[in-house]
Scaffold this motif. Structure first.
Motif, PDB file in Angstrom:
ATOM      1  N   GLY A   1      54.068  44.337  51.032  1.00 19.85           N
ATOM      2  CA  GLY A   1      55.169  45.277  50.933  1.00 19.85           C
ATOM      3  C   GLY A   1      56.065  45.026  49.751  1.00 19.85           C
ATOM      4  O   GLY A   1      56.902  45.884  49.408  1.00 19.85           O
ATOM      5  N   GLY A   2      55.935  43.850  49.090  1.00 20.36           N
ATOM      6  CA  GLY A   2      56.773  43.538  47.936  1.00 20.36           C
ATOM      7  C   GLY A   2      56.257  44.146  46.654  1.00 20.36           C
ATOM      8  O   GLY A   2      56.922  44.952  46.003  1.00 20.36           O
ATOM      9  N   CYS A   3      55.003  43.788  46.270  1.00 18.32           N
ATOM     10  CA  CYS A   3      54.422  44.273  45.017  1.00 18.32           C
ATOM     11  C   CYS A   3      53.490  45.457  45.220  1.00 18.32           C
ATOM     12  O   CYS A   3      52.919  45.972  44.259  1.00 18.32           O
ATOM     13  N   LYS A   4      53.314  45.881  46.469  1.00 16.40           N
ATOM     14  CA  LYS A   4      52.467  47.027  46.832  1.00 16.40           C
ATOM     15  C   LYS A   4      50.987  46.790  46.564  1.00 16.40           C
ATOM     16  O   LYS A   4      50.209  47.736  46.526  1.00 16.40           O
ATOM     17  N   ARG A   5      50.598  45.533  46.404  1.00 14.34           N
ATOM     18  CA  ARG A   5      49.195  45.197  46.211  1.00 14.34           C
ATOM     19  C   ARG A   5      48.436  45.390  47.525  1.00 14.34           C
ATOM     20  O   ARG A   5      48.922  45.025  48.606  1.00 14.34           O
ATOM     21  N   SER A   6      47.210  45.930  47.479  1.00 17.69           N
ATOM     22  CA  SER A   6      46.414  46.183  48.671  1.00 17.69           C
ATOM     23  C   SER A   6      44.950  45.921  48.369  1.00 17.69           C
ATOM     24  O   SER A   6      44.439  46.349  47.320  1.00 17.69           O
ATOM     25  N   ARG A   7      44.284  45.196  49.288  1.00 16.86           N
ATOM     26  CA  ARG A   7      42.858  44.914  49.115  1.00 16.86           C
ATOM     27  C   ARG A   7      42.111  45.208  50.408  1.00 16.86           C
ATOM     28  O   ARG A   7      42.599  44.937  51.525  1.00 16.86           O
ATOM     29  N   SER A   8      40.909  45.724  50.273  1.00 22.14           N
ATOM     30  CA  SER A   8      40.059  46.021  51.415  1.00 22.14           C
ATOM     31  C   SER A   8      39.267  44.782  51.813  1.00 22.14           C
ATOM     32  O   SER A   8      38.860  43.974  50.947  1.00 22.14           O
ATOM     33  N   LEU A   9      39.007  44.620  53.116  1.00 23.85           N
ATOM     34  CA  LEU A   9      38.201  43.490  53.580  1.00 23.85           C
ATOM     35  C   LEU A   9      36.762  43.585  53.100  1.00 23.85           C
ATOM     36  O   LEU A   9      36.017  42.611  53.185  1.00 23.85           O
ATOM     37  N   ALA A  10      36.363  44.747  52.597  1.00 24.62           N
ATOM     38  CA  ALA A  10      35.019  44.874  52.031  1.00 24.62           C
ATOM     39  C   ALA A  10      34.859  43.961  50.821  1.00 24.62           C
ATOM     40  O   ALA A  10      33.747  43.547  50.484  1.00 24.62           O
ATOM     41  N   GLU A  11      35.963  43.616  50.163  1.00 19.98           N
ATOM     42  CA  GLU A  11      35.922  42.711  49.005  1.00 19.98           C
ATOM     43  C   GLU A  11      35.901  41.250  49.426  1.00 19.98           C
ATOM     44  O   GLU A  11      35.775  40.360  48.585  1.00 19.98           O
ATOM     45  N   LEU A  12      36.022  40.994  50.732  1.00 18.83           N
ATOM     46  CA  LEU A  12      36.097  39.623  51.224  1.00 18.83           C
ATOM     47  C   LEU A  12      34.731  39.021  51.499  1.00 18.83           C
ATOM     48  O   LEU A  12      34.551  37.802  51.393  1.00 18.83           O
ATOM     49  N   VAL A  13      33.753  39.859  51.873  1.00 19.02           N
ATOM     50  CA  VAL A  13      32.499  39.353  52.425  1.00 19.02           C
ATOM     51  C   VAL A  13      31.337  39.355  51.441  1.00 19.02           C
ATOM     52  O   VAL A  13      30.231  39.002  51.801  1.00 19.02           O
ATOM     53  N   GLY A  14      31.544  39.742  50.211  1.00 22.34           N
ATOM     54  CA  GLY A  14      30.459  39.722  49.227  1.00 22.34           C
ATOM     55  C   GLY A  14      30.078  38.305  48.852  1.00 22.34           C
ATOM     56  O   GLY A  14      30.799  37.333  49.135  1.00 22.34           O
ATOM     57  N   LYS A  15      28.947  38.151  48.194  1.00 24.32           N
ATOM     58  CA  LYS A  15      28.471  36.830  47.785  1.00 24.32           C
ATOM     59  C   LYS A  15      29.444  36.197  46.793  1.00 24.32           C
ATOM     60  O   LYS A  15      29.823  36.816  45.790  1.00 24.32           O
ATOM     61  N   ASP A  16      29.857  34.975  47.064  1.00 23.20           N
ATOM     62  CA  ASP A  16      30.798  34.215  46.234  1.00 23.20           C
ATOM     63  C   ASP A  16      32.112  34.954  46.020  1.00 23.20           C
ATOM     64  O   ASP A  16      32.791  34.750  45.011  1.00 23.20           O
ATOM     65  N   ALA A  17      32.488  35.817  46.980  1.00 24.28           N
ATOM     66  CA  ALA A  17      33.727  36.584  46.836  1.00 24.28           C
ATOM     67  C   ALA A  17      34.936  35.656  46.795  1.00 24.28           C
ATOM     68  O   ALA A  17      35.844  35.836  45.971  1.00 24.28           O
ATOM     69  N   LEU A  18      34.987  34.657  47.663  1.00 24.40           N
ATOM     70  CA  LEU A  18      36.130  33.744  47.690  1.00 24.40           C
ATOM     71  C   LEU A  18      36.156  32.855  46.452  1.00 24.40           C
ATOM     72  O   LEU A  18      37.232  32.506  45.953  1.00 24.40           O
ATOM     73  N   LEU A  19      34.980  32.485  45.947  1.00 17.09           N
ATOM     74  CA  LEU A  19      34.927  31.662  44.739  1.00 17.09           C
ATOM     75  C   LEU A  19      35.509  32.410  43.548  1.00 17.09           C
ATOM     76  O   LEU A  19      36.258  31.837  42.741  1.00 17.09           O
ATOM     77  N   ARG A  20      35.201  33.696  43.431  1.00 13.21           N
ATOM     78  CA  ARG A  20      35.741  34.491  42.330  1.00 13.21           C
ATOM     79  C   ARG A  20      37.259  34.618  42.401  1.00 13.21           C
ATOM     80  O   ARG A  20      37.916  34.796  41.379  1.00 13.21           O
ATOM     81  N   ASP A  21      37.795  34.514  43.614  1.00 12.57           N
ATOM     82  CA  ASP A  21      39.248  34.586  43.774  1.00 12.57           C
ATOM     83  C   ASP A  21      39.906  33.216  43.662  1.00 12.57           C
ATOM     84  O   ASP A  21      41.112  33.075  43.920  1.00 12.57           O
ATOM     85  N   GLY A  22      39.127  32.202  43.293  1.00 15.70           N
ATOM     86  CA  GLY A  22      39.687  30.866  43.103  1.00 15.70           C
ATOM     87  C   GLY A  22      39.991  30.130  44.391  1.00 15.70           C
ATOM     88  O   GLY A  22      40.797  29.187  44.391  1.00 15.70           O
ATOM     89  N   ILE A  23      39.368  30.515  45.510  1.00 18.73           N
ATOM     90  CA  ILE A  23      39.600  29.874  46.806  1.00 18.73           C
ATOM     91  C   ILE A  23      38.462  28.898  47.067  1.00 18.73           C
ATOM     92  O   ILE A  23      37.298  29.296  47.133  1.00 18.73           O
ATOM     93  N   ARG A  24      38.804  27.619  47.227  1.00 19.98           N
ATOM     94  CA  ARG A  24      37.793  26.582  47.372  1.00 19.98           C
ATOM     95  C   ARG A  24      37.922  25.862  48.715  1.00 19.98           C
ATOM     96  O   ARG A  24      38.941  25.950  49.388  1.00 19.98           O
ATOM     97  N   CYS A  25      36.881  25.129  49.053  1.00 21.65           N
ATOM     98  CA  CYS A  25      36.830  24.429  50.342  1.00 21.65           C
ATOM     99  C   CYS A  25      37.786  23.232  50.336  1.00 21.65           C
ATOM    100  O   CYS A  25      37.829  22.452  49.371  1.00 21.65           O
ATOM    101  N   ASP A  26      38.533  23.067  51.432  1.00 18.48           N
ATOM    102  CA  ASP A  26      39.442  21.930  51.569  1.00 18.48           C
ATOM    103  C   ASP A  26      38.705  20.644  51.931  1.00 18.48           C
ATOM    104  O   ASP A  26      39.293  19.556  51.878  1.00 18.48           O
ATOM    105  N   GLY A  27      37.464  20.756  52.355  1.00 20.50           N
ATOM    106  CA  GLY A  27      36.678  19.574  52.692  1.00 20.50           C
ATOM    107  C   GLY A  27      37.085  18.911  53.994  1.00 20.50           C
ATOM    108  O   GLY A  27      36.893  17.702  54.157  1.00 20.50           O
TER     109      GLY A  27
END
Length: 604
Positions: A180-206
């Motif tokens: 609601g602040g910057c009006k940014r919006s993303r669909s969950l369809a972008e969450l489940v693709g191959k290496d989708a989280l890696l492309r967003d810079g999200i890595r495993c905490d181990g």
């Protein structure tokens, strides 16, 4: 800490809701931490030396139980909330913390709506770790076109919302996380693709969700994948069970001890394969009723100075069952009581049946101990996570375990008949289909080797369980199997145990063991074979050699040979009716039995 009281069956604390599993309770999503978080005072120790030895030492502890309605002082296990991110079902607001109102915890939003756990979590592909999807971070990442300076520097942490809208499409495309602040919006369809989280810079905490930050011993380089929190692949439990029996000594070890104690044994060892070895071995073999080859094998192993341990849990069980069957009526008592039928006890049965069966055991009482060794996530090839993550070397590992008491029926098959049957080239060719597929599968090596005798006896166990469900008073899901079928050992095994067990110390009610008498069991066995001779999916099923998970079944489907997966040692795999009843020029192990019974019925 929020106290949520909920009862689980004792067996469910081993699987499917054991250490590392996600549990949905009263609208909450919780995860069970490892046993280092258990209060040892409320978890009684269970003894089973055979099982402890098989898992490499440690302590078996049973989760706490209660017999009445739970109260504030009732002993219980600790569960962690996971995922921590939830959304309001009324306004869609995303948050991580439970509200505290005048000292009481409230799982509700400011608007009064209930908070619902987010349906997606992140699991690493090979490390078996799990963590929350960092929704604020994820919502402000993505394609460069949508990431403006305002989005990049947004700090509106309390204005994140989970929305449903069909304006953007159906399925995952209609589910969005918006700021609601910057009006940014993303669909969950972008969450489940191959290496989708890696492309967003999200890595495993181990680490696991209940472990503190920095608990990881090494950095996990595995890629994360977003999965639904209730997906079955999120938790692959690794369990082990053992029958608590007075372990018998296999015949080969008894024979080896007699050979070593013989007066001529030292002369045989001293000759060390010389010209007189065969003659001396022949003398020893003649006196002890063994073969010269067996005597020479013991002598050749003397220089290695290696003990001959039981190869696995089933070896000792097999030897104990054989001893009980040969002893006849059991007057010993205790937690392992078996009445045996062999030889003259089977004289009134059809000759074809006596040719295949060497003995029957009515297992009147048996104690089984089941333990959870650990788990994996995402795939069977992922890293194994033990049930106890305490890294203190002075700490003895604790494994969740339960003890069950029950009854069963044991069938011992004739070794000579089995050996003759499985030496047939057509039989071996049929079994080689599954042997090759098991070798090609990245995970099927965990299953027993599908040699002909194993496939046949395993299938017979399934057919018998399906028929016993009609006559014993127990559902097929309450019956368990244990297959003893291995020819690649000095003591060849060929038998099946069908049993049921309950957590009550008194065991079960006797509806199964009474059917173990020959006059009851043989008609049931023949009826089971008759049921399986024609499947509702024939001729497709009987002609098939590609069925089941990873095509690890041949002629077996839900219409004939499959039972509850929890009842089967291999999860309804490695089955084939043809190796039992014949077909496609493959001789079945019990094909002649069914034919003889039908011919006898026709003559009458």
């Amino acid at each position: 800490m929020q106290k949520i009281r909920h009862d689980l069956r004792l067996s469910e604390t081993i699987s499917p809701f054991g250490v590392g599993a996600i549990v949905d309770i009263r609208g909450e999503s919780l995860i069970a931490p490892d046993t280092s978080w258990w209060d040892r005072r409320i978890a009684p120790e269970i003894t089973c030396e055979r099982l402890v030895a098989s898992i490499g030492g440690g302590v078996l502890r049973q989760p706490p139980t209660h017999a009445d309605r739970p109260g504030s002082d009732t002993a219980s296990l600790l569960y962690w909330r996971f995922p921590a991110w939830r959304f309001c079902e009324r306004c869609g607001k995303l948050s991580q913390l439970t509200r505290s109102d005048k000292g009481r915890w409230r799982n509700s939003c400011d608007c009064g709506g209930s908070l619902v756990p987010m349906r997606y979590v992140a699991v690493c592909e090979t490390g078996s770790h799990a963590q929350d999807v960092p929704w604020f971070k994820w919502a402000h990442r993505g394609s460069d076109a949508g990431v403006t300076e305002e989005v990049r520097h947004c700090r509106a942490y309390k204005k994140l919302r989970f929305e449903r809208s069909t304006r953007h499409g159906e399925g995952l495309a209609s589910l969005r996380v918006s700021c609601g602040g910057c009006k940014r919006s993303r669909s969950l369809a972008e969450l489940v693709g191959k290496d989708a989280l890696l492309r967003d810079g999200i890595r495993c905490d181990g680490r696991q969700p209940w472990e503190r930050e920095g608990a990881a011993a090494v950095v996990c380089e595995s890629h994360l994948v977003a999965v639904q929190r209730g997906a079955t692949g999120n938790y692959i439990a690794e369990r082990v069970s053992a029958l608590d029996i007075p372990e018998g000594t296999p015949r080969s070890l008894e024979t080896a001890d007699k050979i070593r104690a013989h007066d001529l044994y030292e002369r045989l060892v001293a000759d060390n394969g010389g010209p007189r070895s065969e003659q001396i071995a022949g003398w020893i073999a003649e006196e002890l009723g063994a073969t010269p080859e067996a005597v020479l094998a013991v002598a050749l192993s003397a220089s290695e100075d290696v003990d001959s341990p039981l190869l696995d849990l089933k070896d000792g069980e097999w030897a104990a069952f054989v001893n009980k069957i040969e002893a006849g009526h059991d007057r010993v008592g205790g937690d392992f009581v078996v009445d045996g039928w062999a030889g003259d006890g089977l004289a009134e049965e059809p000759a074809e049946l006596r040719r295949v069966l060497a003995g029957i055991g009515q297992v009147r009482r048996v104690r089984e101990v089941r333990a959870l060794k650990g788990f994996r996530r995402h795939s069977p090839q992922a890293d194994f996570v033990p049930a106890d993550l305490d890294r203190d070397p002075r700490h003895r590992s604790v494994y969740p375990a339960i003890e069950m008491f029950g009854e069963g029926i044991f069938l011992r098959f004739d070794e000579r008949t089995l050996s003759e049957w499985e030496s047939d080239p057509a039989v071996r060719a049929r079994a080689n289909i599954l042997i090759e597929r098991r070798a090609q599968s990245p995970w099927a090596h965990r299953l027993d080797a599908p040699e002909p005798r194993f496939i046949a006896l395993h299938t017979i166990a399934h057919l018998l369980i399906r028929r016993l469900a009609f006559a014993s008073g127990y559902s097929s899901a309450s019956l368990q199997e244990r297959i003893y079928a291995n020819s690649d050992r000095a003591d060849k095994t060929a038998g099946i145990l069908v049993y049921t067990a309950a957590g009550d110390a008194q065991g079960t009610l006797g509806g199964l063991v009474r059917l173990g008498e020959p006059r009851h069991l043989f008609p049931l066995l023949i009826a089971a074979l008759d049921d399986a001779d024609v499947c509702s999916n024939d001729p497709v099923c009987i002609e098939s050699d590609r069925q089941g998970s990873s095509q690890l079944n041949l002629s077996a489907c839900h219409g004939c040979g499959l039972i509850s997966e929890t009842s089967c040692e291999t999860g309804n795999r490695l089955l084939d009716r043809q190796l039992v009843l014949g077909g496609s020029e493959v001789p079945g192990l019990l094909e002649s039995l069914l034919r003889a019974v039908r011919e006898d019925a026709g003559e009458r």
